[in-house]
Design an enzyme around this catalytic site. Sequence first.
Site, short mmCIF file in Angstrom:
data_model
loop_
_atom_site.label_atom_id
_atom_site.label_comp_id
_atom_site.label_asym_id
_atom_site.label_seq_id
_atom_site.Cartn_x
_atom_site.Cartn_y
_atom_site.Cartn_z
CB CYS A 115 -0.93 0.01 1.21
SG CYS A 115 -0.07 0.23 2.78
CB CYS A 129 4.18 -0.37 2.01
SG CYS A 129 3.01 -1.48 2.77
CG ASP A 171 12.04 22.87 -36.33
OD1 ASP A 171 11.13 22.10 -36.67
OD2 ASP A 171 13.17 22.49 -36.04
#
Length: 430
Positions: free
Chosen positions: A18, A21, A430
């Site tokens: 999770c 953690c 460009d």
Amino acid sequence: MKTDNRVKKTFPVLQMSCASCASSAECTVKGLNGVNNASVNFATATLSVEYQPDVITPEQIRTAVQDGGYDLLIEDDKDTAADALEDMHIKKFNVLKNKTIFAVIFSLPVVIIGMFFMDIPYANEIMWVLSTPVIFWLGRDFFINAWKQAKHRSANMDTLVALSTSVAYLFSVFNTLFPQFWLDRGVHPHVYFEAACVIIAFILLGRLLEEKAKGNTSSSIKKLIGLQPKTVTVSENGNYTELPIEQVNIGNIIVVKPGEKVAVDGVVIEGSSYVDESMLSGEPIPVLKKDGEKVYAGTINQKGAFLFQAEKVGADTMLAQIISMVQEAQGSKVPVQKLVDKIAGIFVPIVMSIALLSLVVWFIYGGSDGITHGILALVTVLIIACPCALGLATPIAIMVGIGKGAEKGILIKDAESLELAKKVDAVVLD
């Protein structure tokens, strides 16, 4: 990447379940002597760490992470580490899929009995028998991980799941064995086996979907890696030898035949051909390559053939650097995610405190039925307060966004650049 005697590396982190953690593992590494900075990304399951190699080694970092209840993969060979991680992911996904299927199979009859057929003979005993394997076999990892966290005076989502399901299960077992205890006090002895089963089944299903999402987001990296051929033809004194790409060295003369991919970066020394460099430049028109012209790994040769001398191999090629950049960008954090990680770090203890407070308040003010409602409130608070969605939403979005961009030839430097892109109101080409 080295700067001022500092090394920056990324390692896969294992056994995280999770967002809390990830926060815990990150704090562990940050506190080590010789570590300048560390960041754990739950979605990518990686640790990005900047450290001083003369003060601390990857092995020492791994030991510290293992002491915190997690693990670290520190393979020197990136391909070996990637393969090992991929194997672990596939294995984890298959195990989760089997557990989820069995959890649903066992839970369905418990839910049906608990919701609609509570009055049949031995209803409680049947639910007890069916829910036991769900809690202690299919859901055992929640308890194992919660115990690991408890040993280090920490808590995460597994702690919430283990506490809530065990409380619901034990309360139901007590009510099944000793119903008279409640009947003597004028309270009906309800059981909540179905709640404990459904919680385990739903969270296993959620983690299965989460694991699938993590696997899908790595597909863009695999496509980039797939641009590089596995073998090359090396010319030596007029003899041609086919070698694995890992064995190519700087200075080798490599043959590129019509339709083949260029394996490594180098310079043309004989022959000429048009090469499709759209994966680098975005230009669809092939570029003429002749003596002295540079060629790059991953580009595709057209109809001609040529020899080139290898100048950059392995992690030094432009393609390898692009792959590394995409991986680092997928694992980086946006400013808002740092706030989310802080919240996830303190979320679980706050939730546990609120759950206990709910129990106490119901016990004091709930009357004769207060203890039952209190236990239900405690279980409910522990279950619904899941910080995983909070910890997963942003990193998963970043992984998908940067990965899809890489597939389309758009390279994004880091997560912060992606967040700033919303402010772009003009793009000049460009």
